[in-house]
Write an enzyme that holds these catalytic residues in place. Structure first.
Site, mmCIF file in Angstrom:
data_model
loop_
_atom_site.group_PDB
_atom_site.id
_atom_site.type_symbol
_atom_site.label_atom_id
_atom_site.label_comp_id
_atom_site.label_asym_id
_atom_site.label_seq_id
_atom_site.Cartn_x
_atom_site.Cartn_y
_atom_site.Cartn_z
ATOM 1 N N ALA A 31 0.790 -1.233 0.000
ATOM 2 C CA ALA A 31 0.000 0.000 0.000
ATOM 3 C C ALA A 31 0.819 1.278 0.000
ATOM 4 C CB ALA A 31 -0.928 -0.002 1.217
ATOM 5 N N SER A 147 -4.546 -9.668 -13.242
ATOM 6 C CA SER A 147 -4.035 -8.918 -14.389
ATOM 7 C C SER A 147 -4.530 -9.548 -15.679
ATOM 8 C CB SER A 147 -2.505 -8.934 -14.383
ATOM 9 O OG SER A 147 -1.982 -8.465 -15.603
ATOM 10 N N TYR A 175 5.155 -14.408 -14.176
ATOM 11 C CA TYR A 175 4.149 -13.410 -13.802
ATOM 12 C C TYR A 175 2.762 -13.864 -14.236
ATOM 13 C CZ TYR A 175 1.688 -8.967 -13.397
ATOM 14 O OH TYR A 175 0.783 -7.981 -13.063
#
Length: 310
Positions: A31, A147, A175
């Site tokens: 964050a 994603s 990824y």
């Protein structure tokens, strides 16, 4: 906005549409920058108390200093299961919302402290362990950031025979696998929550193409250069990129929903429900991944009586 017929076209969902979050508590991982801090700012601005779960507390405190509203910083290293357990063990009271936002992308080959391939270990296994350990406290929902890379050309899949890609590591493959795992995790988590009778929901989101510092750690200098250009020319800023996560976090959506931008190729735009690949929709693969993840982390789904909302 007026149309040619004189009627007013509905405005697209934006940060101003977030309902009052007063009295709610949220944890956002990763964050201290990018999508994470944009998510924190929006939730805290709407009245929530937000915990920035970050690997570097000093950087977290610096980020939190610029946020209006009620925030605090706690250390969490998703690449270290001991840190994940420590964070979860220290939690007291209810937690309305967990946002699994932290991630690494296309980095050179490396391992977590527990020996997992870094992208799979951080993006999936760390969040898998964190979510299950916090589930007895979570009262509303878990939002996991995936994603569009989960559907990269070549039909990405979970490499069950070599999850850590030993001897065949490629940054983009790693990824893509981790982002596919995020969606399969959400699918199986929702199934287990529903089976246990819990009202807690699991949802996923993706930001489209958002300019953040995530791209700066790419293992390829050529890709880094191309993404620097893309960040200036094509990408949304981090606040726009955070909108799908925020939409999933506050709107009344079905469990296992997947939210992304509504523009061309889901690269940018206002948040809306989007589709996912066939590989990300397979319940058998989701169950198999869950079992393997339990074996690797030593963390299991809580007994139904221990799940909040059951």
């Amino acid at each position: 906005m007026a149309t040619e017929t004189g009627k007013t076209a509905p405005s697209k969902w934006n940060i101003t549409d977030i309902p009052d979050q007063s009295g709610r508590t949220a944890v956002v991982t990763g964050a201290n920058s990018g999508l994470g801090i944009a998510t924190v700012e929006a939730l805290a601005g709407a009245g929530a108390h937000v915990v920035l779960a970050v690997r570097d507390p000093k950087r977290g405190e610096a980020a939190a200093a610029g946020v209006g509203g009620s925030v605090e910083v706690r250390r969490l290293d998703l690449a270290d299961l001991a840190s994940v357990r420590e964070f979860a063990a220290s939690w007291r009271g209810d937690l309305d919302l967990l946002v699994n936002n932290a991630g690494v992308m296309n980095i050179p080959e490396s391992r977590t402290k527990d020996g997992f391939e870094m992208q799979f270990g951080t993006n999936h296994l760390g969040h898998f362990a964190l979510t299950n350990l916090l589930l007895p406290h979570i009262t509303d929902r878990v939002v996991t950031v995936s994603s569009g890379a989960h559907r990269m050309p070549g039909t990405p899949y979970i490499h069950f025979d070599n999850l850590h890609l030993t001897g065949e590591y490629a940054p983009i493959t790693a990824y893509s696998q981790s982002k596919l795992a995020n969606l399969l995790f959400t699918l199986e988590l929702q199934r287990r929550l529903a089976e246990s009778g819990s009202s807690v929901r699991a949802l996923a989101a993706h930001p489209g193409y958002a300019a953040t510092n995530l791209q700066s750690h790419d293992g390829s200098s050529l890709r880094r250069a191309l993404m620097r250009v893309g960040n200036r020319v094509m990408a949304q800023d981090s606040r726009a990129g955070a909108l799908p996560t925020l939409y999933a976090a506050v709107q009344d959506l079905p469990g296992a929903s997947y939210v992304g931008p509504d523009g061309f190729g889901e690269m940018r735009g206002a948040p809306t429900l989007v589709g996912r690949s066939a590989a990300a929709s397979d319940p058998a693969t989701a169950r198999r991944l869950w079992t393997v993840s339990e074996e690797l982390t030593g963390v299991t789904f809580p007994q139904p009586a221990a799940v909040a909302g059951a």
